[in-house]
Design an enzyme around this catalytic site. Structure first.
Site, mmCIF file in Angstrom:
data_model
loop_
_atom_site.group_PDB
_atom_site.id
_atom_site.type_symbol
_atom_site.label_atom_id
_atom_site.label_comp_id
_atom_site.label_asym_id
_atom_site.label_seq_id
_atom_site.Cartn_x
_atom_site.Cartn_y
_atom_site.Cartn_z
ATOM 1 N N GLU A 122 -34.008 -34.259 -70.461
ATOM 2 C CA GLU A 122 -34.443 -33.517 -69.283
ATOM 3 C C GLU A 122 -35.530 -32.547 -69.725
ATOM 4 O O GLU A 122 -35.347 -31.804 -70.703
ATOM 5 C CB GLU A 122 -33.283 -32.748 -68.653
ATOM 6 N N LYS B 102 -27.859 -24.214 -74.831
ATOM 7 C CA LYS B 102 -29.154 -23.836 -74.247
ATOM 8 C C LYS B 102 -29.124 -22.394 -73.763
ATOM 9 O O LYS B 102 -30.111 -21.656 -73.915
ATOM 10 C CB LYS B 102 -29.501 -24.783 -73.111
ATOM 11 N N ARG C 87 -22.082 -36.399 -81.490
ATOM 12 C CA ARG C 87 -23.292 -35.586 -81.603
ATOM 13 C C ARG C 87 -23.358 -34.905 -82.963
ATOM 14 O O ARG C 87 -22.395 -34.938 -83.742
ATOM 15 C CB ARG C 87 -23.332 -34.534 -80.495
#
Length: 597
Positions: free
Chosen positions: A37, A278, A268
């Site tokens: 994104e 974030k 991950r």
């Protein structure tokens, strides 16, 4: 040592692709995608996804698409798209003509949504977001059906078209799929797939005021692009049934072509001593705890590049730690060691004196200078040698001299001999002190028959070997000594290893839980403000001396400063007139026992 010719280690994704190629499932095609994104800068975790998706496609003579998931106009910007493209290219990959956006498919996505309504598989819901959450149910209790769930398809279709026409404010309606409110998988409980959002999009402008949600958009985008293997991280594992449901229904209705893509999940990259949330990264920047997104202490790829980290170092880390389905914590030392091993192979050697002390060779002629010769790389003779000017006054490291040395100290001290690396053997004869008693200069005599590389020079053996620079020729430089941004393995959180904080450079630490939003730092219980764990020594700026030629180095050129560590000419601030070098990593891991450098 980095072995770039070694066969890649097997893992489940390589096995899956090999079997699909053998069986001809996709007609010999391998097509992956990296779908960020564009709402921020990529971080270390994204590097793993990029390397896996682009790397596996290349290994199998396939291709990897770069697709921007631009379905939220409130947070996305072309600035972030540009930074993402630059980061992917820096890691060594290219998408060629295969750059896409979810917004490329807005017309198809809307058309498919109308089809779902017409088939009785979707409905317009007037419940608020709070009401939807309240009726969703829990892991142990089924959800409750919306009062609008049985709205006639014609009525839902008319409302949906009015939503598209901009007749309603944000939040008044959403479009939901009609699946199963009693499903044990909460993602299947009539998920919303369209919401009203009166916001200008950075690509489509004001054309749309209804925007599709990720779970609906992503799988359809994969299918339209004929992706074969949709590879994502483990937090999307519970979303896979919805992924399959959407595209299977569309394929059954003749809207999508088979064979359909298949989603696979991998663990991950969870690293200690960093935060990848974030929200926290934004806070670090906005509150001035770091100097921007490209601060070399930040776990962003722009920060990694400016720090001097290498793309091959990231690839080496991924190969060493593997690709699995089990969430684990990896010690930051693994990443740092991967960078050391790669830099050891590629970085030419240079000399820098970071804490200078004057050394005066009293029996060397004043005004005279000569060249000593040092290899550019000890393991690569083909890179040749470089000249180091030698003169009467030199700079040496302050800790290479002790007036009263302890036992076992083999560097310079009164009456002792050392070899000046690539130069002569010298013997200390005395010191100069200022009025406060601080040593300001060391005096020595040199043996003119001991110059390195000349016949007979090696017959004189001494234990000490120190580096130096000619005071008349060395250039001053700003040296930025970077270290880990946080001083504890799990900033703000309980340490699964106990209270000592000790880790080793090969530690693998299993997570206590997985974060559904993909924020690594929240995968362990937070007990205090993570900002309290900032490392006050994460950056030290000093003035040092460097070889004359180092000032001419191009920005982003990497070197090993002998006996000091690996450094890079700063990408932003370094110039020939004002050289700036950033420390990438030290020569050895100073954190393996929980101690900072």
């Amino acid at each position: 040592m980095t072995d770039k010719t070694a066969a890649p280690a097997p893992h489940f994704l390589r096995t899956v692709m090999a079997e699909d190629l053998r069986s001809g499932k996709y007609g010999g095609r391998v097509v992956t995608r990296f779908p960020p994104e564009p709402n921020g800068y990529l971080h270390y975790g994204h590097a793993k996804s990029i390397i896996i998706n682009f790397g596996l496609a290349a290994e199998n003579s396939g291709r990897c698409h770069l697709r921007f998931d631009d379905t939220n106009p409130l947070k996305e910007d072309v600035e972030f798209e540009d930074s993402i493209c630059e980061a992917v290219r820096w890691l060594g990959y290219d998408w060629n003509e295969h750059r896409y956006h979810a917004s490329d498919y807005y017309d198809d996505l809307y058309r498919f949504a109308e089809w779902f309504i017409e088939q009785g598989l979707a409905y317009v819901d007037s419940q608020s977001a709070e009401e939807m959450r309240a009726t969703r149910g829990t892991l142990t209790e089924p959800g409750r059906e919306s009062p609008d769930r049985n709205r006639p398809p014609a009525e839902s279709l008319a409302l949906f078209r009015r939503m598209k026409a901009g007749e309603f404010p944000d939040g008044q309606y959403v479009l939901r799929l009609k699946i199963d409110m009693a499903s044990p998988n909460l993602n299947m409980r009539d998920p919303a797939i369209y919401r009203i959002r009166h916001a200008s999009h950075h690509r489509t402008g004001d054309q749309w005021c209804v925007y599709p949600l990720y779970d609906y958009t992503h799988c359809i985008s994969d299918a339209l692009e004929r992706i074969t293997h949709s590879i994502c991280t483990l937090e999307f594992q519970d979303h896979r049934p919805l992924y399959d449901w959407v595209i299977e229904k569309l394929a059954d209705g003749g809207m999508l072509e088979r064979p359909l893509p298949r989603q696979y999940e991998f663990a991950r990259l969870n690293l200690t001593y960093v935060v990848l949330s974030k929200r926290k990264l934004i806070e670090l920047v906005s509150k001035g705890h770091v100097e921007g997104w490209d601060d070399p202490r930040m776990p962003t790829l722009v920060g990694a590049r400016r720090r001097g980290f290498t793309p091959d170092g990231f690839r080496l880390l991924i190969e060493r730690t593997g690709v699995s389905k089990n969430d684990t914590w990896l010690d930051m030392g693994l990443l740092e060691n991967a960078m050391r091993d790669d830099l050891n192979e590629i970085a030419e050697r240079r000399v820098a004196v970071l804490d200078p002390l004057k050394l005066i060779i009293d029996n060397y002629p004043e005004g005279q200078s000569e060249d000593c010769f040092a290899p550019n790389h000890p393991k690569k003779p083909e890179l040749g040698k470089r000249a180091l000017p030698f003169s009467r006054e030199l700079w040496i490291e302050r800790d290479d001299f002790m007036e009263t040395p302890p036992k076992g100290y083999f560097r310079l001290s009164p009456g002792k001999e050392v070899r000046l690396r690539y130069g002569y053997i010298v013997q200390c004869t005395g010191v100069d002190k200022d009025a406060s008693g601080h040593i300001v200069a060391v005096h020595a005599r040199y043996d003119p028959d001991t110059k390195s590389g000349t016949p007979g020079a090696e017959t004189r053996k001494v234990k000490g070997n120190i580096h130096w620079l000619s005071a008349a020729h060395a250039k001053t430089a700003e040296i930025r000594l970077y270290d880990r941004l946080f001083s504890v393995p799990f900033p703000g959180a309980r340490n699964p290893l106990g209270d000592t904080g000790n880790t080793t450079d090969n530690a693998t630490i299993k997570t206590v839980s997985a974060d559904a939003d993909g924020n690594v730092a929240e995968a362990v219980s937070e007990e205090r403000n993570y900002l309290d764990d900032l490392n006050p020594s994460s950056k030290k700026t000093i003035t040092g001396y460097i070889e004359p030629a180092l000032a001419q180095a191009a920005p982003e050129t990497r070197f090993q400063f002998e006996r000091q560590g690996y450094f890079v000419a700063d990408l932003t601030d370094h110039t020939k007139e004002t050289p700036v070098f950033n420390r990438t990593v030290t020569l050895k891991d100073s954190w393996s026992a929980g101690n900072r450098d």
